[in-house]
Design an enzyme around this catalytic site. Structure first.
Site, PDB file in Angstrom:
ATOM      1  N   ARG A  83      -9.533   3.291  -6.685  1.00 39.67           N
ATOM      2  CA  ARG A  83     -10.105   3.928  -5.526  1.00 39.67           C
ATOM      3  C   ARG A  83     -11.154   4.955  -6.148  1.00 39.67           C
ATOM      4  O   ARG A  83     -11.824   5.648  -5.551  1.00 39.67           O
ATOM      5  CB  ARG A  83      -9.234   4.319  -4.360  1.00 39.67           C
ATOM      6  CG  ARG A  83      -8.507   5.428  -4.664  1.00 39.67           C
ATOM      7  CD  ARG A  83      -7.622   6.071  -3.516  1.00 39.67           C
ATOM      8  NE  ARG A  83      -6.865   4.856  -3.018  1.00 39.67           N
ATOM      9  CZ  ARG A  83      -6.556   4.470  -1.649  1.00 39.67           C
ATOM     10  NH1 ARG A  83      -7.436   5.019  -0.918  1.00 39.67           N
ATOM     11  NH2 ARG A  83      -5.640   3.847  -1.637  1.00 39.67           N
ATOM     12  N   THR A 131      -3.010   8.006  -5.605  1.00 38.55           N
ATOM     13  CA  THR A 131      -3.395   7.003  -4.816  1.00 38.55           C
ATOM     14  C   THR A 131      -3.059   7.185  -3.486  1.00 38.55           C
ATOM     15  O   THR A 131      -2.428   8.472  -3.038  1.00 38.55           O
ATOM     16  CB  THR A 131      -2.290   5.503  -4.967  1.00 38.55           C
ATOM     17  OG1 THR A 131      -2.652   4.600  -3.992  1.00 38.55           O
ATOM     18  CG2 THR A 131      -0.611   5.991  -4.792  1.00 38.55           C
ATOM     19  N   ALA A 132      -3.735   6.739  -2.343  1.00 35.75           N
ATOM     20  CA  ALA A 132      -3.482   6.940  -0.983  1.00 35.75           C
ATOM     21  C   ALA A 132      -2.953   5.558  -0.398  1.00 35.75           C
ATOM     22  O   ALA A 132      -2.932   5.370   0.852  1.00 35.75           O
ATOM     23  CB  ALA A 132      -4.704   7.484  -0.222  1.00 35.75           C
ATOM     24  N   SER A 133      -2.281   4.698  -1.160  1.00 41.43           N
ATOM     25  CA  SER A 133      -1.461   3.423  -0.598  1.00 41.43           C
ATOM     26  C   SER A 133      -2.453   2.912   0.221  1.00 41.43           C
ATOM     27  O   SER A 133      -3.600   2.323  -0.547  1.00 41.43           O
ATOM     28  CB  SER A 133      -0.132   4.059   0.026  1.00 41.43           C
ATOM     29  OG  SER A 133       0.511   2.960   0.385  1.00 41.43           O
ATOM     30  N   HIS A 134      -2.147   2.310   1.315  1.00 37.94           N
ATOM     31  CA  HIS A 134      -2.786   1.694   2.009  1.00 37.94           C
ATOM     32  C   HIS A 134      -3.873   2.090   2.977  1.00 37.94           C
ATOM     33  O   HIS A 134      -4.626   1.556   3.931  1.00 37.94           O
ATOM     34  CB  HIS A 134      -1.838   0.745   3.286  1.00 37.94           C
ATOM     35  CG  HIS A 134      -1.251   1.671   4.174  1.00 37.94           C
ATOM     36  ND1 HIS A 134      -0.021   2.407   3.414  1.00 37.94           N
ATOM     37  CD2 HIS A 134      -1.263   2.267   5.544  1.00 37.94           C
ATOM     38  CE1 HIS A 134       0.301   3.178   4.717  1.00 37.94           C
ATOM     39  NE2 HIS A 134      -0.446   2.986   5.702  1.00 37.94           N
TER      40      HIS A 134
END
Length: 323
Positions: A83, A131-134
């Protein structure tokens, strides 16, 4: 007489259920100029690259303090999802580790489970996943892993880290030189992930022959498992693997992945109809229906199976869809 002002309260823990995760802003943006990374986080709810550097620096310092009796150099495994194509936030994390005196073992874009796996394999002092996952691509965050079985920090650890953050000045941190070295371990880590995934005791697959009649749609959500999961499924013996939503523009979780599927136990044909269908723009779901319809007779006779392996951006959540 001056009116009384109520001081802003600082939470005991700034971490959520799994590290930190917020909307991102660059420190140079007008909304952030003239303020500190911590103040921006606490008052505006934004994560800047400076905050990430500060956060990681304080955590690594804490880990080094715990390990102060050992003479061995302390190393930290670092990975991220795609991302942040610019690398501004990921490089800030690497700097935070190195300024704290830790060696940075960099994996690059990898699924979250590979960070603690490689960390434990190498016997290093900690793991960091950026990360910010989903969550959508306008957000980012950090997940931390401890050397004890790759576990996440306890609430008491989070509270200690928060206190360290409140005491640390970024202006002082910004002047520090890089101490620890940086090592690229991506290929070694990917080979470990492949080997671990295909080892029989780590899999539900009884034999590759059981998968030869399977048509599998793999959706990495434009995330960390793109071009990683699909080849592993092929090597495991899946008859046909089709990878969907595997672009490289950083648009993680956009009309893809598991986030849109939560709370939906069954997906029906009307849900993919344009323009009102809930999943009409989810390409992996649409492809699954397309393949199911094309192989309808074979599936009804039990000669073919059609399924989907749907992940989130950092590859630590998975939904299996059966047509």
């Amino acid at each position: 007489m001056k009116p009384k002002t109520t001081p802003k309260t600082v939470p005991d823990r700034i971490q959520g259920t799994d590290g930190i995760r917020r909307e991102i802003k660059l420190a140079k943006e007008s909304e952030c100029r003239g303020s500190t990374p911590l103040k921006i986080f606490l008052e505006k709810g934004w994560i800047t690259e400076e905050f990430m550097e500060l956060y990681v620096y304080c955590w690594v310092k804490k880990q080094l303090k715990i390990k102060s009796t050992s003479s061995k150099k302390s190393t930290f495994t670092i990975g991220w999802d795609p991302r942040d194509p610019s690398g501004v936030f990921t490089e800030a994390v690497v700097r935070g580790v190195r300024k704290a005196g830790g060696e940075a073992q960099v994996l690059g874009v990898v699924p979250t489970p590979l960070v603690p796996l490689f960390m434990l394999h190498e016997g290093v002092e900690g793991g960091i996943m950026v990360t910010a996952s989903h969550n959508p691509k306008d957000q980012n965050g950090i997940k931390l892993f401890l050397p004890f079985h790759g576990m996440k920090p306890l609430p008491s650890d989070d509270a200690d880290l928060t206190q360290d953050l409140l005491k640390q000045s970024f202006s002082v941190l910004n002047k520090l030189r890089l101490k620890g070295k940086r090592t690229d371990c991506r290929q070694k880590a990917l080979e470990l992930f492949r080997h671990f995934s295909l080892t029989p005791e780590n899999s539900w697959i009884e034999s590759p022959k059981t998968l030869k009649d399977l048509i599998l749609v793999v959706d990495p959500a434009f995330g960390a498992l793109k071009e990683i999961a699909a080849p592993i499924f092929r090597e495991a013996g899946v008859g046909k693997v089709i990878e969907i939503n595997a672009g490289k523009n950083g648009a993680v979780n956009l009309r893809s992945g598991v986030a849109e599927l939560e709370g939906c136990p069954r997906i029906t044909a009307d849900m993919i109809l344009k323009p009102a269908g809930l999943f009409h723009s989810h390409k992996a779901i649409v492809k699954l229906f397309e393949l199911g319809r094309a192989h309808r007779k074979s599936t009804e006779l039990g000669k073919k199976r059609v399924a989907g392996a749907i992940f989130d951006a950092d590859g630590d959540r998975f939904f299996c869809l059966q047509y």
